[in-house]
Design a protein around this motif. Structure first.
Motif, PDB file in Angstrom:
ATOM      1  N   TYR A 151      -8.417   1.672   8.653  1.00  0.00           N
ATOM      2  CA  TYR A 151      -9.878   1.790   8.561  1.00  0.00           C
ATOM      3  C   TYR A 151     -10.550   0.419   8.660  1.00  0.00           C
ATOM      4  O   TYR A 151     -11.585   0.271   9.303  1.00  0.00           O
ATOM      5  CB  TYR A 151     -10.263   2.480   7.251  1.00  0.00           C
ATOM      6  CG  TYR A 151     -11.717   2.877   7.199  1.00  0.00           C
ATOM      7  CD1 TYR A 151     -12.221   3.833   8.074  1.00  0.00           C
ATOM      8  CD2 TYR A 151     -12.595   2.285   6.302  1.00  0.00           C
ATOM      9  CE1 TYR A 151     -13.544   4.196   8.049  1.00  0.00           C
ATOM     10  CE2 TYR A 151     -13.940   2.645   6.266  1.00  0.00           C
ATOM     11  CZ  TYR A 151     -14.402   3.599   7.146  1.00  0.00           C
ATOM     12  OH  TYR A 151     -15.723   3.953   7.133  1.00  0.00           O
ATOM     13  N   TRP A 163      -7.912  11.025   2.684  1.00  0.00           N
ATOM     14  CA  TRP A 163      -7.453   9.748   3.237  1.00  0.00           C
ATOM     15  C   TRP A 163      -6.854   8.826   2.173  1.00  0.00           C
ATOM     16  O   TRP A 163      -6.052   7.973   2.483  1.00  0.00           O
ATOM     17  CB  TRP A 163      -8.585   9.050   3.996  1.00  0.00           C
ATOM     18  CG  TRP A 163      -9.762   8.659   3.142  1.00  0.00           C
ATOM     19  CD1 TRP A 163      -9.806   7.637   2.248  1.00  0.00           C
ATOM     20  CD2 TRP A 163     -11.045   9.273   3.095  1.00  0.00           C
ATOM     21  NE1 TRP A 163     -11.018   7.562   1.650  1.00  0.00           N
ATOM     22  CE2 TRP A 163     -11.821   8.556   2.147  1.00  0.00           C
ATOM     23  CE3 TRP A 163     -11.619  10.350   3.776  1.00  0.00           C
ATOM     24  CZ2 TRP A 163     -13.138   8.893   1.864  1.00  0.00           C
ATOM     25  CZ3 TRP A 163     -12.937  10.668   3.486  1.00  0.00           C
ATOM     26  CH2 TRP A 163     -13.680   9.954   2.535  1.00  0.00           C
ATOM     27  N   GLU A 164      -7.280   9.013   0.914  1.00  0.00           N
ATOM     28  CA  GLU A 164      -6.748   8.137  -0.131  1.00  0.00           C
ATOM     29  C   GLU A 164      -5.269   8.381  -0.362  1.00  0.00           C
ATOM     30  O   GLU A 164      -4.585   7.561  -0.967  1.00  0.00           O
ATOM     31  CB  GLU A 164      -7.527   8.359  -1.432  1.00  0.00           C
ATOM     32  CG  GLU A 164      -8.908   7.748  -1.381  1.00  0.00           C
ATOM     33  CD  GLU A 164      -9.672   7.994  -2.668  1.00  0.00           C
ATOM     34  OE1 GLU A 164      -9.505   7.216  -3.599  1.00  0.00           O
ATOM     35  OE2 GLU A 164     -10.428   8.987  -2.711  1.00  0.00           O
ATOM     36  N   GLU A 195      -9.241  11.242  -4.713  1.00  0.00           N
ATOM     37  CA  GLU A 195     -10.403  12.115  -4.551  1.00  0.00           C
ATOM     38  C   GLU A 195     -10.398  12.747  -3.160  1.00  0.00           C
ATOM     39  O   GLU A 195     -10.658  13.916  -2.995  1.00  0.00           O
ATOM     40  CB  GLU A 195     -11.661  11.267  -4.753  1.00  0.00           C
ATOM     41  CG  GLU A 195     -12.945  12.044  -4.747  1.00  0.00           C
ATOM     42  CD  GLU A 195     -13.265  12.637  -6.113  1.00  0.00           C
ATOM     43  OE1 GLU A 195     -13.984  13.630  -6.151  1.00  0.00           O
ATOM     44  OE2 GLU A 195     -12.758  12.113  -7.144  1.00  0.00           O
ATOM     45  N   TYR A 196     -10.065  11.941  -2.166  1.00  0.00           N
ATOM     46  CA  TYR A 196     -10.191  12.405  -0.786  1.00  0.00           C
ATOM     47  C   TYR A 196      -8.836  12.352  -0.094  1.00  0.00           C
ATOM     48  O   TYR A 196      -7.933  11.620  -0.503  1.00  0.00           O
ATOM     49  CB  TYR A 196     -11.190  11.538  -0.025  1.00  0.00           C
ATOM     50  CG  TYR A 196     -12.529  11.517  -0.681  1.00  0.00           C
ATOM     51  CD1 TYR A 196     -13.332  12.651  -0.673  1.00  0.00           C
ATOM     52  CD2 TYR A 196     -12.989  10.378  -1.338  1.00  0.00           C
ATOM     53  CE1 TYR A 196     -14.557  12.650  -1.301  1.00  0.00           C
ATOM     54  CE2 TYR A 196     -14.214  10.376  -1.962  1.00  0.00           C
ATOM     55  CZ  TYR A 196     -15.002  11.510  -1.943  1.00  0.00           C
ATOM     56  OH  TYR A 196     -16.210  11.512  -2.564  1.00  0.00           O
ATOM     57  N   TRP A 256      -3.862   3.673   5.100  1.00  0.00           N
ATOM     58  CA  TRP A 256      -5.169   4.106   5.603  1.00  0.00           C
ATOM     59  C   TRP A 256      -6.176   2.967   5.633  1.00  0.00           C
ATOM     60  O   TRP A 256      -6.908   2.789   6.601  1.00  0.00           O
ATOM     61  CB  TRP A 256      -5.691   5.246   4.722  1.00  0.00           C
ATOM     62  CG  TRP A 256      -7.185   5.317   4.669  1.00  0.00           C
ATOM     63  CD1 TRP A 256      -8.004   4.857   3.706  1.00  0.00           C
ATOM     64  CD2 TRP A 256      -8.033   5.860   5.693  1.00  0.00           C
ATOM     65  NE1 TRP A 256      -9.306   5.075   4.028  1.00  0.00           N
ATOM     66  CE2 TRP A 256      -9.361   5.681   5.246  1.00  0.00           C
ATOM     67  CE3 TRP A 256      -7.805   6.462   6.933  1.00  0.00           C
ATOM     68  CZ2 TRP A 256     -10.453   6.100   5.993  1.00  0.00           C
ATOM     69  CZ3 TRP A 256      -8.894   6.874   7.669  1.00  0.00           C
ATOM     70  CH2 TRP A 256     -10.203   6.693   7.218  1.00  0.00           C
ATOM     71  N   SER A 257      -6.192   2.177   4.545  1.00  0.00           N
ATOM     72  CA  SER A 257      -7.201   1.134   4.441  1.00  0.00           C
ATOM     73  C   SER A 257      -7.030   0.097   5.549  1.00  0.00           C
ATOM     74  O   SER A 257      -8.008  -0.437   6.062  1.00  0.00           O
ATOM     75  CB  SER A 257      -7.143   0.474   3.072  1.00  0.00           C
ATOM     76  OG  SER A 257      -5.866  -0.074   2.864  1.00  0.00           O
ATOM     77  N   ALA A 258      -5.769  -0.172   5.917  1.00  0.00           N
ATOM     78  CA  ALA A 258      -5.525  -1.136   6.992  1.00  0.00           C
ATOM     79  C   ALA A 258      -6.122  -0.626   8.299  1.00  0.00           C
ATOM     80  O   ALA A 258      -6.826  -1.354   9.008  1.00  0.00           O
ATOM     81  CB  ALA A 258      -4.031  -1.377   7.151  1.00  0.00           C
ATOM     82  N   VAL A 293       2.409   1.377  -3.820  1.00  0.00           N
ATOM     83  CA  VAL A 293       1.598   1.522  -5.040  1.00  0.00           C
ATOM     84  C   VAL A 293       1.545   2.970  -5.509  1.00  0.00           C
ATOM     85  O   VAL A 293       1.622   3.909  -4.720  1.00  0.00           O
ATOM     86  CB  VAL A 293       0.138   1.010  -4.880  1.00  0.00           C
ATOM     87  CG1 VAL A 293       0.109  -0.488  -4.858  1.00  0.00           C
ATOM     88  CG2 VAL A 293      -0.527   1.659  -3.698  1.00  0.00           C
ATOM     89  N   PHE A 294       1.358   3.081  -6.806  1.00  0.00           N
ATOM     90  CA  PHE A 294       1.332   4.383  -7.453  1.00  0.00           C
ATOM     91  C   PHE A 294      -0.059   4.995  -7.305  1.00  0.00           C
ATOM     92  O   PHE A 294      -1.053   4.403  -7.698  1.00  0.00           O
ATOM     93  CB  PHE A 294       1.702   4.182  -8.932  1.00  0.00           C
ATOM     94  CG  PHE A 294       1.576   5.432  -9.744  1.00  0.00           C
ATOM     95  CD1 PHE A 294       2.341   6.556  -9.418  1.00  0.00           C
ATOM     96  CD2 PHE A 294       0.716   5.500 -10.826  1.00  0.00           C
ATOM     97  CE1 PHE A 294       2.238   7.719 -10.168  1.00  0.00           C
ATOM     98  CE2 PHE A 294       0.611   6.659 -11.569  1.00  0.00           C
ATOM     99  CZ  PHE A 294       1.374   7.768 -11.242  1.00  0.00           C
ATOM    100  N   ARG A 295      -0.127   6.178  -6.696  1.00  0.00           N
ATOM    101  CA  ARG A 295      -1.426   6.848  -6.513  1.00  0.00           C
ATOM    102  C   ARG A 295      -1.559   7.981  -7.512  1.00  0.00           C
ATOM    103  O   ARG A 295      -0.970   9.049  -7.339  1.00  0.00           O
ATOM    104  CB  ARG A 295      -1.532   7.394  -5.088  1.00  0.00           C
ATOM    105  CG  ARG A 295      -1.820   6.332  -4.093  1.00  0.00           C
ATOM    106  CD  ARG A 295      -1.498   6.781  -2.682  1.00  0.00           C
ATOM    107  NE  ARG A 295      -1.140   5.606  -1.909  1.00  0.00           N
ATOM    108  CZ  ARG A 295      -2.036   4.800  -1.347  1.00  0.00           C
ATOM    109  NH1 ARG A 295      -3.296   5.041  -1.455  1.00  0.00           N
ATOM    110  NH2 ARG A 295      -1.639   3.733  -0.691  1.00  0.00           N
ATOM    111  N   ASP A 349       0.832  -1.206   0.000  1.00  0.00           N
ATOM    112  CA  ASP A 349       0.000   0.000   0.000  1.00  0.00           C
ATOM    113  C   ASP A 349       0.870   1.261   0.000  1.00  0.00           C
ATOM    114  O   ASP A 349       0.481   2.303  -0.525  1.00  0.00           O
ATOM    115  CB  ASP A 349      -0.928  -0.014   1.212  1.00  0.00           C
ATOM    116  CG  ASP A 349      -2.169   0.838   0.976  1.00  0.00           C
ATOM    117  OD1 ASP A 349      -2.681   0.805  -0.166  1.00  0.00           O
ATOM    118  OD2 ASP A 349      -2.604   1.531   1.903  1.00  0.00           O
TER     119      ASP A 349
END
Lengths: 586, 84
Positions: B55, B45-46, B42-43, B51-53, B36-38, B33
């Motif tokens: 959350y 937190w992305e 949009e938000y 973050w996903s972990a 990875v290429f972001r 995570d």
């Protein structure tokens, strides 16, 4: 009509010969009908079929477009899988009911006008209720009646809406609601939402599905709620109310699933949760969101049926359905475990399983529509989905405490049906393009990006971490959970109490008053009236009559018929007149 | 083959291996995570790696305890014969 054979007719008329067939001929026939229906759907051409007029209204039996075809495709595939799963049943009743149920659902999907839609809508309710009644036993029959009552009430609301809407718009044709929402439109929306199990109209689902037969529940999980998603997508795309109700629903189902002990009721709460994504997608209403809702319905039918088939296999083999009584089955049912887990990964949206390429489209559509709260809530619901269907349920059902239950793999036809569903769940996850090509709008969405994969895995696997740490807190408990069916289950009881106690007492008191006071008075006055009648009125009438009679007799004697008598009388009369004249006139 | 995989997740003798594999997977996911290429976020937190972990874990814990609170304290959970 060569380019369109209505698949609903195939199922409904195809159900008629089933009771007269036996053994392997029946089995072959049962598979033939869904296979023909799949063929009919694959080869059908978009267009309008069966136009006509009825009671002065335009009728359109079948309106074929991309949206109806995608639902019809998955419905017919599901009918084949469900039939295979039920192939071992010795009695024909459930097959007939299932075929009529599937046929009615397909009738709704193609209905081009509200009257056709309504007829098939009610057909679905009755045919599916049979699948609950067929289970037998007090609990199932009570629950079946509740199911029927709720759906008939919903049907009445829908019919009222159809009539009001027809009066205000002048047409019964079924399409997107145009203009401002009137009372009729809201009633139709309520009828549709009841079948979509949108809270607070959701409790019929979690009440009835766990009570249905093992094979019947598989059909039920697939059709009613998804036809409702279909009609919502057709008539109410972009309705703001649905965004919030759908999002709330996604979390509602997940919360209840924590509390649930009955394995199929837990799965039923996850139908509520997953349909929430679809309802929210319809509510957002953008092309991507409607695509997401549609494709998620497609994937959901297959993985949810797989989960119900897995739980059903356990119930079929062990006769138990409560998580507190299950455990340790993985040794004797490894194939069932593996197939169930494919469904669990699919519903949890693991990469390379169907949910990943469909559910994420709804969430992404919410993101593009700048709805941060919806995105967060739906992501949280995804975590809950994996927590329950992917971890809690399989852990307590197949692993966990070994209860030393005697078990084996279910009959081969059940395993084959589960196998087909599992293959489809994975195929859609790995190659989503054929499904995307079926969707109503052009798909501009790539599920397999690095960020999306790592984020999904992050949410899911750290949910698993939470599960491992707080496992004991999740231990199932021997309880049931109160839901909105409380209002009509307890409410009906309070209503009966009011009817039996205060109302019945009032009624008794009133009859006592009438017996002790009112009735004797009435009898007395009736008797007095009778006396008055006999002695008063009758006496006067009789007296007058008798006098008239006597007078008549006397007068008759005067008429002698002798001319001299008359002459004498005339002379007497003239004399009398002269005397009176002489006396009075002077 | 399927039986062996299922046994791996069920049998007590693999408990240690299972746990190790699980923690390894968690670490790999967080590392992935971060790497990875972001392209477009949009938000806020992305943009946060991992973050996903967080959350996912918080969601899981919240769902368990809020639900149990509703079940036990608010009274949604009742005895099985409640409706009888």
């Amino acid at each position: 009509m060569t380019d369109f054979i209505h698949p609903a007719l195939l199922f409904i008329f195809g159900a008629l010969p089933i009771p007269f067939l036996k053994g392997s001929i029946r089995k072959a026939y049962l598979l033939l009908i869904p296979a023909l229906a799949i063929l009919a759907v694959v080869t059908m051409q978009p267009g309008s079929y069966g136009e006509g007029r009825f009671i002065g209204q335009d009728i359109l039996i079948a309106n074929v477009d991309k949206l109806s075809i995608v639902f019809a495709t998955v419905f017919t595939i599901m009918a084949l899988i469900g039939t295979i799963y039920a192939l071992h049943l010795p009695r024909p009743g459930q097959h007939v009911a299932a075929f009529v149920y599937v046929g009615s659902a397909l009738g709704v999907v193609f209905a081009g006008d509200y009257l056709t839609l309504y007829l098939f809508w009610e057909g679905m309710a009755f045919a599916s209720a049979y699948l609950v009644f067929a289970q037998g036993g007090r609990q199932a029959i009570a629950s079946g009646f509740r199911y029927l009552m709720v759906h008939i009430s919903g049907g009445v609301v829908l019919l009222g809406g159809i009539i009001l809407n027809g009066l205000s718009t002048g047409s019964l044709l079924f399409g997107p609601m145009a203009g401002a929402m009137g009372a009729g439109a809201y009633l139709i929306l309520a009828g549709f939402m009841l079948n979509a199990a949108v809270p607070p109209l959701n409790a019929w689902l979690t009440d009835a599905y766990p009570e249905a037969t093992v094979t019947g529940a598989v059909f039920m999980s697939a059709f009613t709620t998804k036809t409702a998603v279909y009609v919502l997508a057709r008539a109410f795309p972009g309705t703001e109310l649905l965004v919030w109700l759908g999002t709330a629903m996604a979390l509602y189902g997940v919360v209840y699933a924590v509390l649930e002990n009955d394995c199929r009721r837990l799965l039923a709460y996850h139908i509520v949760s997953q349909v929430g994504y679809m309802v929210a997608g319809v509510g957002i209403g953008t092309e991507m969101a409607v695509n997401g809702a549609t494709s998620h319905a497609f994937a959901h039918i297959l993985y949810k049926a797989l989960l119900f088939m897995g739980a059903g296999a356990v119930i079929y083999v062990t006769g138990r359905r409560k998580l507190t009584e299950l455990g340790g089955l993985y040794k004797t049912m490894p194939l069932t475990v593996a197939l169930y887990m494919v469904g669990a990964f699919a519903i949890s949206a693991f990469p390379f399983f169907s949910g990943f390429v469909t559910k994420s489209m709804v969430v992404a559509a919410a993101g593009l529509d700048h709805r941060a709260l919806v995105v967060l809530a739906l992501t949280m619901a995804s975590s809950g989905t994996f927590l329950h269907t992917g971890l809690k349920l399989p852990y307590y059902m197949f692993f966990g405490t070994d209860r030393k239950l005697e078990a084996r793999e279910p009959p081969r036809n059940m395993l084959v049906a589960m196998g087909i569903a599992a293959v489809l769940c994975m195929a859609i996850g790995v190659f989503p393009q054929p499904l995307y090509a079926l969707l109503p709008y052009t798909v501009d969405f790539e599920p397999y990006t690095g960020v999306h994969v790592s984020e999904s895995l992050g949410v899911l696997m750290f949910t698993a971490l939470g599960f491992v740490i707080f496992l004991r807190a999740l231990d199932p408990e021997n309880t049931i959970s109160l839901d909105t069916d409380w209002f009509y289950r307890k409410g009906a009881r309070y209503f009966m109490w009011i009817a039996e106690r205060p109302l019945a007492r009032y009624e008794k008191a009133m009859s006592e008053v009438s017996e002790t006071a009112a009735l004797p008075f009435m009898y007395g006055s009736a008797r007095a009236g009778l006396r008055l009648d006999l002695n008063g009125v009758d006496a006067v009438v009789n007296g007058v009559a008798r006098s008239a009679l006597r007078g008549g007799g006397a007068l008759r004697r005067l008429q002698t018929g002798v001319v001299t008598h008359y002459a004498l009388a005339m002379i007497a009369g003239v004399i009398a007149a002269t005397v009176i004249f002489a006396v009075v006139w002077r | 083959m399927i039986k062996r995989v299922v046994d791996f997740f069920g049998d007590e003798e693999y408990a240690r291996q299972r746990r190790r594999l699980f923690y390894l997977a968690l670490v790999l996911i967080v590392v992935a995570d971060i790497l990875v290429f972001r392209e477009h976020a949009e938000y806020l937190w992305e943009r946060l790696p991992g973050w996903s972990a967080v959350y996912g874990f918080v969601s899981c814990v919240l769902l368990i305890f809020v639900s149990k609170f509703l079940g036990h304290r608010v009274g949604l959970m009742r005895r099985e014969d409640y409706y009888d």
